[in-house]
Write a protein that holds these residues in place. Structure first.
Motif, mmCIF file in Angstrom:
data_model
loop_
_atom_site.group_PDB
_atom_site.id
_atom_site.type_symbol
_atom_site.label_atom_id
_atom_site.label_comp_id
_atom_site.label_asym_id
_atom_site.label_seq_id
_atom_site.Cartn_x
_atom_site.Cartn_y
_atom_site.Cartn_z
ATOM 1 N N ALA A 64 2.558 3.285 5.952
ATOM 2 C CA ALA A 64 1.518 3.987 5.266
ATOM 3 C C ALA A 64 1.909 5.355 4.513
ATOM 4 O O ALA A 64 1.445 5.631 3.602
ATOM 5 C CB ALA A 64 0.517 4.290 6.189
ATOM 6 N N LEU A 106 -5.127 3.131 4.176
ATOM 7 C CA LEU A 106 -4.435 2.524 5.256
ATOM 8 C C LEU A 106 -4.091 3.414 6.310
ATOM 9 O O LEU A 106 -3.853 3.232 7.387
ATOM 10 C CB LEU A 106 -3.269 1.768 4.548
ATOM 11 C CG LEU A 106 -2.205 1.036 5.463
ATOM 12 C CD1 LEU A 106 -2.857 -0.047 6.171
ATOM 13 C CD2 LEU A 106 -0.806 0.626 4.504
ATOM 14 N N GLY A 107 -3.500 4.579 5.815
ATOM 15 C CA GLY A 107 -2.947 5.513 6.843
ATOM 16 C C GLY A 107 -4.051 5.818 7.859
ATOM 17 O O GLY A 107 -3.816 6.020 9.222
ATOM 18 N N SER A 163 -4.618 3.077 10.216
ATOM 19 C CA SER A 163 -3.586 2.929 11.281
ATOM 20 C C SER A 163 -3.344 3.930 12.415
ATOM 21 O O SER A 163 -3.220 3.549 13.505
ATOM 22 C CB SER A 163 -2.143 3.116 10.529
ATOM 23 O OG SER A 163 -1.909 4.353 9.928
ATOM 24 N N VAL A 167 3.745 0.491 11.162
ATOM 25 C CA VAL A 167 2.904 0.405 10.138
ATOM 26 C C VAL A 167 2.587 1.928 9.609
ATOM 27 O O VAL A 167 2.105 2.042 8.483
ATOM 28 C CB VAL A 167 1.768 -0.337 10.817
ATOM 29 C CG1 VAL A 167 0.419 -0.112 9.659
ATOM 30 C CG2 VAL A 167 1.912 -1.723 11.319
ATOM 31 N N LYS A 168 2.471 2.912 10.485
ATOM 32 C CA LYS A 168 2.170 3.938 10.435
ATOM 33 C C LYS A 168 3.279 4.804 9.270
ATOM 34 O O LYS A 168 2.822 5.522 8.255
ATOM 35 C CB LYS A 168 1.912 5.178 11.526
ATOM 36 C CG LYS A 168 0.834 4.646 12.550
ATOM 37 C CD LYS A 168 0.803 5.611 13.724
ATOM 38 C CE LYS A 168 -0.294 5.066 14.896
ATOM 39 N NZ LYS A 168 -0.287 6.159 15.829
ATOM 40 N N TRP A 226 -2.532 1.575 15.358
ATOM 41 C CA TRP A 226 -1.437 0.640 15.046
ATOM 42 C C TRP A 226 -0.021 0.880 15.477
ATOM 43 O O TRP A 226 0.404 1.936 15.606
ATOM 44 C CB TRP A 226 -1.616 0.212 13.553
ATOM 45 C CG TRP A 226 -2.954 -0.614 13.279
ATOM 46 C CD1 TRP A 226 -3.781 -1.205 14.007
ATOM 47 C CD2 TRP A 226 -3.306 -0.813 11.986
ATOM 48 N NE1 TRP A 226 -4.833 -1.553 13.507
ATOM 49 C CE2 TRP A 226 -4.519 -1.548 12.313
ATOM 50 C CE3 TRP A 226 -2.981 -0.754 10.772
ATOM 51 C CZ2 TRP A 226 -5.265 -2.081 10.979
ATOM 52 C CZ3 TRP A 226 -3.580 -1.167 9.645
ATOM 53 C CH2 TRP A 226 -4.813 -2.003 9.963
#
Length: 202
Positions: free
Chosen positions: A55, A38-39, A42, A51-52, A47
């Protein structure tokens, strides 16, 4: 971390010392990999900063979870000796259970299809102890552990017969308890129990 030898009795020998199967780590490891992916995504797709940060928090949280699992894995021991089955766990405060072999009535194991492929499973021990039934999860090769417990039970009974003739230096109360366990399981008839008991007390 191996089971401390200083906790064994003088006459006791160690037959098996196991930590949980590596399957024990799967949930935490998968969560960490998912957070890392996910990181990366992003960052790659630019993103929003929120969001970061989410993550990052997930990565740190999953890493801590995995580390805690490892510490707990290191301090969890499933042990079979010539006299007992022992389960011990805990990092600072220790807890566990000990089941004398003569009190063990039956040993069962269960494996799902996936666990069978991985060599893991659960072990269920029914005994004459106060709690009666104990389930141990994430045991490596539970079928082999089951066979080893049965083998140690037979050897323990053989030693009982060999020792009862001369109880010098042996804890008579402990030997009587073992004889009672063998009688309760049907390994000794009532007459054999009384005979061995007389030898001990004589």
């Amino acid at each position: 971390m191996p089971y401390p030898k200083k906790l064994l009795n003088d006459y006791e020998t160690l037959a098996l010392d196991l930590h949980p199967h590596w399957w024990y780590f799967v949930e935490a490891a998968v969560a960490l990999v998912g957070a890392v992916i996910l990181g990366i995504v992003s960052l790659a797709f630019g993103w929003p900063i929120g969001v970061k940060w989410v993550a990052v928090v997930l990565i740190v949280g999953c890493a801590v979870w995995l580390a805690a699992r490892y510490v707990r894995w290191m301090t969890t021991n499933f042990v079979i000796t010539s006299d007992r089955v022992i389960f011990r766990h805990g990092v600072f405060a220790k807890s566990g259970i000990e089941i004398p072999l003569e009190r063990v009535n039956s040993v069962h194991f269960t494996q799902t299809v996936m666990e069978r492929l991985l060599g893991a499973g659960d072990l269920l021990i029914e005994s004459g102890a106060e709690e009666g039934r104990q389930r141990f999860t994430d045991v490596r090769n539970p079928d082999r552990v089951q066979n080893l417990i049965h083998s140690q039970m037979e050897k323990n009974e053989d030693r009982m017969f060999n020792r009862t003739g001369s109880a010098s230096g042996v804890d008579v109360a402990s030997q009587l308890e073992k004889l009672e366990g063998m009688r309760d399981r049907g390994s000794l008839t009532h007459e054999e129990f009384e005979s061995q008991k007389r030898k001990l007390l004589g």
